[in-house]
Scaffold this motif. Structure first.
Motif, PDB file in Angstrom:
ATOM      1  N   THR A  54      -2.414   3.654  10.007  1.00  0.00           N
ATOM      2  CA  THR A  54      -2.564   4.253   8.707  1.00  0.00           C
ATOM      3  C   THR A  54      -3.109   5.562   8.686  1.00  0.00           C
ATOM      4  N   PHE A  55      -4.199   6.486   9.076  1.00  0.00           N
ATOM      5  CA  PHE A  55      -4.006   7.721   8.978  1.00  0.00           C
ATOM      6  C   PHE A  55      -2.996   8.240   9.271  1.00  0.00           C
ATOM      7  N   ALA A  56      -2.151   8.340  10.175  1.00  0.00           N
ATOM      8  CA  ALA A  56      -1.253   8.773  10.558  1.00  0.00           C
ATOM      9  C   ALA A  56       0.156   8.921   9.745  1.00  0.00           C
ATOM     10  N   PHE A  57       0.188   7.904   9.431  1.00  0.00           N
ATOM     11  CA  PHE A  57       0.982   7.437   7.920  1.00  0.00           C
ATOM     12  C   PHE A  57       0.578   8.218   7.072  1.00  0.00           C
ATOM     13  N   ALA A  58      -0.623   8.486   6.423  1.00  0.00           N
ATOM     14  CA  ALA A  58      -1.243   9.449   5.855  1.00  0.00           C
ATOM     15  C   ALA A  58      -0.779  10.864   5.605  1.00  0.00           C
ATOM     16  N   ASP A  59      -1.203  11.086   7.371  1.00  0.00           N
ATOM     17  CA  ASP A  59      -0.859  12.590   7.229  1.00  0.00           C
ATOM     18  C   ASP A  59       0.447  12.873   7.763  1.00  0.00           C
ATOM     19  N   SER A  60       1.181  12.068   7.426  1.00  0.00           N
ATOM     20  CA  SER A  60       2.732  12.736   7.703  1.00  0.00           C
ATOM     21  C   SER A  60       2.981  12.582   5.989  1.00  0.00           C
ATOM     22  N   ASN A  77      -8.942  19.628   6.717  1.00  0.00           N
ATOM     23  CA  ASN A  77      -9.326  17.821   5.975  1.00  0.00           C
ATOM     24  C   ASN A  77      -9.196  17.369   5.911  1.00  0.00           C
ATOM     25  N   CYS A  78      -9.513  16.582   6.473  1.00  0.00           N
ATOM     26  CA  CYS A  78      -8.797  14.803   5.767  1.00  0.00           C
ATOM     27  C   CYS A  78      -9.369  14.054   6.098  1.00  0.00           C
ATOM     28  N   ILE A  79      -9.944  12.844   4.652  1.00  0.00           N
ATOM     29  CA  ILE A  79     -11.227  11.783   5.044  1.00  0.00           C
ATOM     30  C   ILE A  79     -10.044  10.587   4.326  1.00  0.00           C
ATOM     31  N   ILE A  80     -10.540   9.530   4.960  1.00  0.00           N
ATOM     32  CA  ILE A  80      -9.079   7.699   5.034  1.00  0.00           C
ATOM     33  C   ILE A  80     -10.462   7.273   4.756  1.00  0.00           C
ATOM     34  N   PHE A  92       3.891  -1.000   4.423  1.00  0.00           N
ATOM     35  CA  PHE A  92       3.049   0.078   4.172  1.00  0.00           C
ATOM     36  C   PHE A  92       4.020   1.401   2.978  1.00  0.00           C
ATOM     37  N   ARG A  93       3.643   1.838   1.161  1.00  0.00           N
ATOM     38  CA  ARG A  93       3.773   3.119   1.626  1.00  0.00           C
ATOM     39  C   ARG A  93       3.285   3.868   0.606  1.00  0.00           C
ATOM     40  N   ALA A  94       3.418   4.713   1.232  1.00  0.00           N
ATOM     41  CA  ALA A  94       2.645   6.405   1.122  1.00  0.00           C
ATOM     42  C   ALA A  94       2.850   6.691  -0.036  1.00  0.00           C
ATOM     43  N   ILE A 112      -2.329   4.401   0.157  1.00  0.00           N
ATOM     44  CA  ILE A 112      -0.922   3.737   1.036  1.00  0.00           C
ATOM     45  C   ILE A 112      -1.599   2.208   0.217  1.00  0.00           C
ATOM     46  N   THR A 113      -0.243   1.943   0.013  1.00  0.00           N
ATOM     47  CA  THR A 113      -0.072   0.498  -0.646  1.00  0.00           C
ATOM     48  C   THR A 113       0.725  -0.592   0.210  1.00  0.00           C
ATOM     49  N   ASN A 114       0.052  -1.848   0.587  1.00  0.00           N
ATOM     50  CA  ASN A 114       1.708  -2.662   0.854  1.00  0.00           C
ATOM     51  C   ASN A 114       2.339  -2.514  -0.331  1.00  0.00           C
ATOM     52  N   GLN A 115       2.976  -4.036   0.457  1.00  0.00           N
ATOM     53  CA  GLN A 115       4.269  -4.639  -0.263  1.00  0.00           C
ATOM     54  C   GLN A 115       3.959  -5.300  -1.473  1.00  0.00           C
ATOM     55  N   ASN A 116       3.003  -5.642  -1.353  1.00  0.00           N
ATOM     56  CA  ASN A 116       2.048  -6.511  -3.264  1.00  0.00           C
ATOM     57  C   ASN A 116       1.561  -5.172  -3.564  1.00  0.00           C
ATOM     58  N   GLU A 117       1.512  -4.298  -3.676  1.00  0.00           N
ATOM     59  CA  GLU A 117       1.347  -3.347  -4.456  1.00  0.00           C
ATOM     60  C   GLU A 117      -0.843  -3.263  -4.289  1.00  0.00           C
ATOM     61  N   GLU A 118      -0.953  -3.844  -2.776  1.00  0.00           N
ATOM     62  CA  GLU A 118      -2.433  -3.529  -3.062  1.00  0.00           C
ATOM     63  C   GLU A 118      -3.038  -2.488  -2.391  1.00  0.00           C
ATOM     64  N   LEU A 119      -3.988  -2.118  -2.850  1.00  0.00           N
ATOM     65  CA  LEU A 119      -4.181  -0.702  -2.075  1.00  0.00           C
ATOM     66  C   LEU A 119      -5.368  -0.942  -0.399  1.00  0.00           C
ATOM     67  N   ILE A 120      -4.690  -0.290   0.654  1.00  0.00           N
ATOM     68  CA  ILE A 120      -4.789  -0.099   1.725  1.00  0.00           C
ATOM     69  C   ILE A 120      -5.468   0.434   2.280  1.00  0.00           C
ATOM     70  N   ALA A 121      -5.687   1.747   1.949  1.00  0.00           N
ATOM     71  CA  ALA A 121      -6.306   3.636   1.970  1.00  0.00           C
ATOM     72  C   ALA A 121      -6.180   4.211   0.837  1.00  0.00           C
ATOM     73  N   LYS A 122      -7.312   4.661   0.698  1.00  0.00           N
ATOM     74  CA  LYS A 122      -6.958   6.469   0.169  1.00  0.00           C
ATOM     75  C   LYS A 122      -7.206   7.048   1.167  1.00  0.00           C
ATOM     76  N   PHE A 123      -6.741   8.130   0.513  1.00  0.00           N
ATOM     77  CA  PHE A 123      -6.559   9.620   2.101  1.00  0.00           C
ATOM     78  C   PHE A 123      -6.653  10.685   0.818  1.00  0.00           C
ATOM     79  N   VAL A 124      -7.600  11.409   1.401  1.00  0.00           N
ATOM     80  CA  VAL A 124      -7.784  13.083   0.363  1.00  0.00           C
ATOM     81  C   VAL A 124      -7.364  13.877   1.479  1.00  0.00           C
TER      82      VAL A 124
END
Length: 137
Positions: A54-60, A77-80, A92-94, A112-124
């Motif tokens: 999940t972190f790597a996906f957000a980093d991409s 700097n990155c925070i998840i 997953f969608r980012a 990052i959300t899933n196919q149901n538009e549920e929040l999986i992660a928030k990354f800054v």
């Protein structure tokens, strides 16, 4: 080069994002929307998506949005925050959005959300602009 062309240029050299099977859905200057199917080898011992995936996906997403102007930037700097566990077969969608831009740094919010538009992660992610062009690296 357009933002899409820069992102595609980077993607062609990014073996890790290719291994994750990331798809560039939408690319605009300082913005991108990516998609990725969660595969069996991305699952941890608790049968959920490994946090590193999940972190790597957000980093991409951070990389493709913060570099697509053609000016190279690297993560400073990155925070998840993980909000929901993903599972094998999820899509997953980012979405990466620029929220602050200075001469040398920029800050992006990545959701990052899933196919149901549920929040999986928030990354800054904060990036540092290195003063070079992407195509010159």
């Amino acid at each position: 080069m357009s933002p899409r062309q820069v992102a595609e240029y980077m993607f062609d050299q990014d073996e890790f994002s290719q291994w994750m099977n990331i798809k560039l859905i939408e690319v605009k200057e300082n913005y991108c929307l990516l998609e990725m199917l969660i595969r069996k080898e991305m699952i941890n011992g608790l049968k959920t998506v490994h946090g590193g995936v999940t972190f790597a996906f957000a980093d991409s997403a951070l990389a493709f949005s913060s570099n697509n102007s053609g000016d190279a930037a690297v993560a400073l700097n990155c925070i998840i925050n993980f909000t929901k566990a993903g599972k094998e077969g999820d899509v997953f969608r980012a979405e990466s959005i620029l929220v602050n831009d200075t001469r040398k740094t920029a800050v992006y919010d990545i959701k990052i959300t899933n196919q149901n538009e549920e929040l999986i992660a928030k990354f800054v992610g904060t990036v540092y602009k290195i003063g070079k062009k992407v195509i010159d690296l």
